[in-house]
Design an enzyme around this catalytic site. Structure first.
Site, PDB file in Angstrom:
ATOM      1  N   TYR A  66       4.373   5.172  11.114  1.00 40.38           N
ATOM      2  CA  TYR A  66       4.732   3.925  11.332  1.00 40.38           C
ATOM      3  C   TYR A  66       5.521   3.184  10.378  1.00 40.38           C
ATOM      4  CZ  TYR A  66       0.218   3.279   8.971  1.00 40.38           C
ATOM      5  OH  TYR A  66      -0.700   3.276   7.968  1.00 40.38           O
ATOM      6  N   HIS A 112      -3.600   4.392   5.084  1.00 40.70           N
ATOM      7  CA  HIS A 112      -4.344   3.585   4.856  1.00 40.70           C
ATOM      8  C   HIS A 112      -5.629   4.190   4.522  1.00 40.70           C
ATOM      9  CE1 HIS A 112      -7.288   0.397   6.429  1.00 40.70           C
ATOM     10  NE2 HIS A 112      -7.828   1.593   7.104  1.00 40.70           N
ATOM     11  N   ARG A 119       0.895  -1.187   0.035  1.00 41.03           N
ATOM     12  CA  ARG A 119      -0.076  -0.046  -0.012  1.00 41.03           C
ATOM     13  C   ARG A 119       0.981   1.215   0.043  1.00 41.03           C
ATOM     14  NH1 ARG A 119      -0.985   2.717   4.537  1.00 41.03           N
ATOM     15  NH2 ARG A 119      -1.639   0.911   5.920  1.00 41.03           N
TER      16      ARG A 119
HETATM   17  C1  TPP Z   1     -14.572  -6.162  11.845  1.00 38.72           C
HETATM   18  C2  TPP Z   1     -13.872  -4.827  11.717  1.00 38.72           C
HETATM   19  N1  TPP Z   1     -12.788  -4.677  12.516  1.00 38.72           N
HETATM   20  C3  TPP Z   1     -12.297  -3.791  12.548  1.00 38.72           C
HETATM   21  C4  TPP Z   1     -12.173  -2.763  11.628  1.00 38.72           C
HETATM   22  C5  TPP Z   1     -11.305  -1.479  11.663  1.00 38.72           C
HETATM   23  N2  TPP Z   1     -10.471  -1.608  10.105  1.00 38.72           N
HETATM   24  C6  TPP Z   1     -10.665  -1.049   9.088  1.00 38.72           C
HETATM   25  S1  TPP Z   1      -9.570  -1.462   7.764  1.00 38.72           S
HETATM   26  C7  TPP Z   1      -8.759  -2.214   9.098  1.00 38.72           C
HETATM   27  C8  TPP Z   1      -7.377  -2.816   8.686  1.00 38.72           C
HETATM   28  C9  TPP Z   1      -7.601  -3.932   7.484  1.00 38.72           C
HETATM   29  O1  TPP Z   1      -6.178  -4.410   7.013  1.00 38.72           O
HETATM   30  P1  TPP Z   1      -6.270  -5.321   5.754  1.00 38.72           P
HETATM   31  O2  TPP Z   1      -7.461  -6.418   5.865  1.00 38.72           O
HETATM   32  O3  TPP Z   1      -4.863  -5.940   5.602  1.00 38.72           O
HETATM   33  O4  TPP Z   1      -6.806  -4.604   4.622  1.00 38.72           O
HETATM   34  P2  TPP Z   1      -6.158  -3.160   3.916  1.00 38.72           P
HETATM   35  O5  TPP Z   1      -6.682  -2.033   4.818  1.00 38.72           O
HETATM   36  O6  TPP Z   1      -4.646  -3.285   3.939  1.00 38.72           O
HETATM   37  O7  TPP Z   1      -6.419  -3.088   2.382  1.00 38.72           O
HETATM   38  C10 TPP Z   1      -9.370  -2.369  10.486  1.00 38.72           C
HETATM   39  C11 TPP Z   1      -8.758  -3.281  11.406  1.00 38.72           C
HETATM   40  C12 TPP Z   1     -13.334  -2.915  10.656  1.00 38.72           C
HETATM   41  N3  TPP Z   1     -13.643  -2.253   9.582  1.00 38.72           N
HETATM   42  N4  TPP Z   1     -13.963  -4.167  10.563  1.00 38.72           N
END
Ligand code: TPP
Length: 351
Positions: free
Chosen positions: A270, A261, A257
């Site tokens: 970070y 985020h 990425r």
């Molecule tokens: C069930 C749930 N827990 C926590 C969150 C908060 N949250 C949003 S994105 C994220 C991280 C997701 O990381 P990843 O699966 O690696 O996808 P990326 O953002 O890197 O595309 C979190 C913890 C959420 N949206 N849904």
């Protein structure tokens, strides 16, 4: 009595296009110049959309937005391997998949501007709504694959998610059911190595995410996620296998990425500038440009014109989105639930 090895796990990693634009001709999928050009156009369109979305958010014209830059090959390459009858279950960072499949761009802008009408998929497309809740759509995709099986429909269900989602219970439950019933489903993980501020090493102690499929009885493969040919080939093979009754596949696209985020994050708190620089050199679009230039189907002037055409498409979509009348009060609930419970009914009355 004895002690013996009862299982070992081998994980393939697929790479076809290197950083200087050279390809492994044995592994290269059969693609016409026009098909390669389409891949390029869609990757550029995705990046142009992304850049504009970030600018619009900064101007207060969109809400919180999760950038895609760096992940275009994983998204466009996999989407172009799909057939129209396949079912797509996106998470929240798949705008390249939406654009490659022909989802109206103004609706993507609408969604990120907070208008629920943006989520309404045109009847001609099989795309489920964007899933912001991490990983909860994985069992939905598995359920759709089971439905396809019952209906004898040769459709494959495809779930997109990130590395963070692989730590969720939904991931493991979905994978287990997919494996037990050998369902026609393909799991595409864009391992962009960060789940907000949690690095991959904080997510898993495994050497790859792909190997997790092994425990559920099906194949996991890692591909260079910045190499559109490798992503396309792995996706096409997995879809063909699923359609032919060969069961599920897990594809881990190892990518990065490049941006924050979301627009509500500051990744410089970070991540190191060195890490960013390493991955900038692996840019999926630059790599394809180098390949196309060597093949004589790309030059600077053409690249500029593709960018201009993309910018014009994005301009039109922004104009369309902003010309729409605001969503009516309460309409947000219309397509949310068929039978609202007490709490929702109260909220609807409070509108
Ligand atoms: C069930 C749930 N827990 C926590 C969150 C908060 N949250 C949003 S994105 C994220 C991280 C997701 O990381 P990843 O699966 O690696 O996808 P990326 O953002 O890197 O595309 C979190 C913890 C959420 N949206 N849904």
């Amino acid at each position: 009595m004895s002690e013996k090895v009862i299982a070992t796990c081998a994980v393939r990693r697929l790479e076809i296009l290197d950083e200087s634009g050279g390809v492994d001709t044995d592994l290269m999928p059969l693609l016409s110049d026009a098909e390669i050009r389409r891949m390029y156009d869609l990757m550029v369109l995705t990046r142009t959309f992304d850049e504009r979305a970030l600018a619009l958010q900064r101007e207060g014209r969109l809400g919180t937005y999760p950038p895609v830059t760096g992940q275009e090959a994983a998204q466009v390459g996999s989407a172009l391997a799909l057939q129209p009858r396949d079912w797509v279950f996106p998470s929240f960072r798949e705008m390249g998949v939406h654009l490659a499949l022909g989802f109206p761009m103004q609706q993507l802008f609408q969604y990120w501007a907070g208008d629920g009408r943006g989520l309404k998929t045109p009847d001609s497309l099989n795309i489920f709504p964007i899933c912001v809740s991490v990983g909860t759509h994985i069992p939905h995709a598995v359920g759709a694959a089971m439905a396809a099986r019952y209906r004898r429909d040769p459709a494959v269900a495809v779930a997109y998610f990130g590395d963070g989602a692989t730590s969720k219970g939904d991931f493991h439950e979905g994978f287990n059911m997919a494996g037990v019933f050998r369902l026609p489903v393909v799991f595409i993980c864009q391992n962009n190595q960060w789940a907000i501020s949690v690095p991959l090493t904080g997510q898993t102690a495994a050497g790859s995410l792909a190997q997790k499929a092994f425990a559920y009885g099906f194949e996991g493969v890692q591909v260079d996620g910045n190499d559109i040919f490798a992503v396309y080939r792995a996706s096409r093979d997995a879809l063909e296998k699923a359609r032919g009754g060969g069961g599920p596949t897990f594809i881990e696209c190892l990518t990065y990425r490049m941006a924050d985020h979301t627009t509500a994050d500051d990744a410089s708190r970070y991540r190191s500038p060195e890490e960013l620089a390493t991955w900038s050199a692996r840019d999926p679009i630059l790599r394809l440009e180098r390949f196309m230039a060597q093949k004589g189907i790309w030059n600077e002037a053409e690249g500029k014109s593709v960018k201009e055409q993309s910018a014009a498409l994005v301009d039109d979509a922004v104009r369309l989105m902003e010309a729409l009348p605001l969503q009516e009060k309460g309409a947000l609930f219309d397509d949310t639930v068929a039978f609202p419970g007490q709490r929702l009914t109260r909220q609807m009355k409070e509108q």
